[in-house]
Design a protein around this motif. Structure first.
Motif, PDB file in Angstrom:
ATOM      1  N   TRP A  27       0.816  -1.220   0.000  1.00  0.00           N
ATOM      2  CA  TRP A  27       0.000   0.000   0.000  1.00  0.00           C
ATOM      3  C   TRP A  27       0.849   1.269   0.000  1.00  0.00           C
ATOM      4  O   TRP A  27       0.328   2.361   0.212  1.00  0.00           O
ATOM      5  N   ARG A  28       2.137   1.114  -0.263  1.00  0.00           N
ATOM      6  CA  ARG A  28       3.022   2.288  -0.301  1.00  0.00           C
ATOM      7  C   ARG A  28       2.532   3.259  -1.374  1.00  0.00           C
ATOM      8  O   ARG A  28       2.222   2.879  -2.499  1.00  0.00           O
ATOM      9  N   GLY A  29       2.445   4.534  -1.010  1.00  0.00           N
ATOM     10  CA  GLY A  29       1.968   5.551  -1.938  1.00  0.00           C
ATOM     11  C   GLY A  29       0.463   5.654  -2.016  1.00  0.00           C
ATOM     12  O   GLY A  29      -0.058   6.543  -2.701  1.00  0.00           O
ATOM     13  N   PHE A  42      -0.812   2.685  14.662  1.00  0.00           N
ATOM     14  CA  PHE A  42      -0.814   2.265  13.259  1.00  0.00           C
ATOM     15  C   PHE A  42      -0.501   3.416  12.310  1.00  0.00           C
ATOM     16  O   PHE A  42       0.272   3.252  11.355  1.00  0.00           O
ATOM     17  N   THR A  43      -1.108   4.578  12.527  1.00  0.00           N
ATOM     18  CA  THR A  43      -0.925   5.701  11.606  1.00  0.00           C
ATOM     19  C   THR A  43       0.538   6.107  11.511  1.00  0.00           C
ATOM     20  O   THR A  43       1.052   6.365  10.415  1.00  0.00           O
ATOM     21  N   ALA A  44       1.222   6.145  12.637  1.00  0.00           N
ATOM     22  CA  ALA A  44       2.648   6.484  12.631  1.00  0.00           C
ATOM     23  C   ALA A  44       3.447   5.420  11.889  1.00  0.00           C
ATOM     24  O   ALA A  44       4.353   5.740  11.095  1.00  0.00           O
ATOM     25  N   LEU A  45       3.145   4.154  12.141  1.00  0.00           N
ATOM     26  CA  LEU A  45       3.860   3.071  11.480  1.00  0.00           C
ATOM     27  C   LEU A  45       3.634   3.105   9.972  1.00  0.00           C
ATOM     28  O   LEU A  45       4.578   2.933   9.180  1.00  0.00           O
ATOM     29  N   GLY A  50       5.747   4.734   4.143  1.00  0.00           N
ATOM     30  CA  GLY A  50       5.431   5.374   2.880  1.00  0.00           C
ATOM     31  C   GLY A  50       3.969   5.355   2.505  1.00  0.00           C
ATOM     32  O   GLY A  50       3.611   5.571   1.341  1.00  0.00           O
ATOM     33  N   VAL A  51       3.100   5.115   3.485  1.00  0.00           N
ATOM     34  CA  VAL A  51       1.659   5.108   3.254  1.00  0.00           C
ATOM     35  C   VAL A  51       1.073   6.415   3.781  1.00  0.00           C
ATOM     36  O   VAL A  51       1.396   6.834   4.893  1.00  0.00           O
ATOM     37  N   GLU A  52       0.220   7.056   3.000  1.00  0.00           N
ATOM     38  CA  GLU A  52      -0.459   8.266   3.472  1.00  0.00           C
ATOM     39  C   GLU A  52      -1.608   7.833   4.374  1.00  0.00           C
ATOM     40  O   GLU A  52      -2.646   7.379   3.898  1.00  0.00           O
ATOM     41  N   SER A  53      -1.416   7.954   5.664  1.00  0.00           N
ATOM     42  CA  SER A  53      -2.371   7.405   6.621  1.00  0.00           C
ATOM     43  C   SER A  53      -3.075   8.502   7.401  1.00  0.00           C
ATOM     44  O   SER A  53      -2.449   9.466   7.859  1.00  0.00           O
TER      45      SER A  53
END
Length: 236
Positions: A27-29, A42-45, A50-53
């Motif tokens: 899910w990178r990008g 989770f959001t920080a991880l 490289g995931v926009e969370s």
């Protein structure tokens, strides 16, 4: 076990990867929503991978100090309930469970401080996001989990009934372009079963969506399978 309210504590990012069967590299990008995010890491991880969370939770309008106190109070409250619960295996490590919640809290507070824009105050079944604005939407420990006790959940009150689940799921599907993943999809008891509302929710999916249960390796003290519900939009 029963709970009089939705408790505010989170899971570590590693826990979330386990119960959502999630590979962040895939899910990178992409853009991912965690709803409710709670005081989880989770959001920080995901951002580091490289995931926009983005995380959404009805309590995110509170100050950092208030969020921390609410989490610590709810961890203590829940641990007291769990210590007396017959729902968990005798060998389940409650001290490790508690430590994970506090580790998640510390990571959450640091990330919320540094990236406040990634944390939006919002509650299901109404989210302040445009349709199809996320590639993946995650919802952990809310749907099914807080269904009334008589229906296999934890709630002492009927707020999260089947009609609410339908509306909440419809909203999660609305804001997703590709996938929605829900955990747990099982009853909250020592030997869990697939939650009885999974079937009617799957039967009412809008056109273009399909769903399936997937086993997970996540261990939260139960005996038996603890599935996740994965919903995917058909390719145009």
């Amino acid at each position: 076990m029963d709970l009089p309210r939705v408790v505010f504590f989170g899971r570590t990012g590693a826990d979330a990867l386990a119960f959502f069967n999630l590979d962040l590299a895939a899910w990178r990008g992409q853009r991912v929503l965690d709803c409710p995010g709670g005081p989880g890491s989770f959001t920080a991880l995901a951002r580091a991978a490289g995931v926009e969370s983005v995380a959404a939770d009805p309590l995110y309008d509170l100050s950092l100090a208030e969020l921390e106190q609410r989490c610590r109070d709810d961890v203590a409250f829940t641990m007291e309930r769990l210590a007396r619960s017959a729902s968990l295996r005798p060998d389940f490590d409650l001290s490790r469970f508690r430590q994970g919640k506090l580790e998640a809290l510390e990571a959450f507070l640091a990330d919320r401080r540094d990236h406040p824009e990634a944390y939006r105050a919002a509650a299901l079944p109404h989210l302040p996001f445009a349709a199809a604005s996320f590639d993946l939407v995650l919802c952990g420990h809310l749907l099914f989990c807080y269904a009334p006790i008589a229906d296999g959940g934890l709630s002492e009150q009927p707020d999260f009934d089947l009609d609410w689940h339908r509306r909440a799921l419809a909203e999660l599907l609305r804001v997703s372009r590709r996938e929605v993943r829900l955990y747990p999809a099982h009853t909250i008891e020592r030997c869990p079963k697939v939650h009885p509302w999974v079937e009617p929710l799957l039967a009412s999916l809008p056109p273009g969506w399909r769903g399936q249960l997937e086993d997970t390796a996540y261990d939260e003290g139960f005996e038996g399978k603890t599935p996740m519900l994965r919903l995917r939009r058909d390719a145009a």
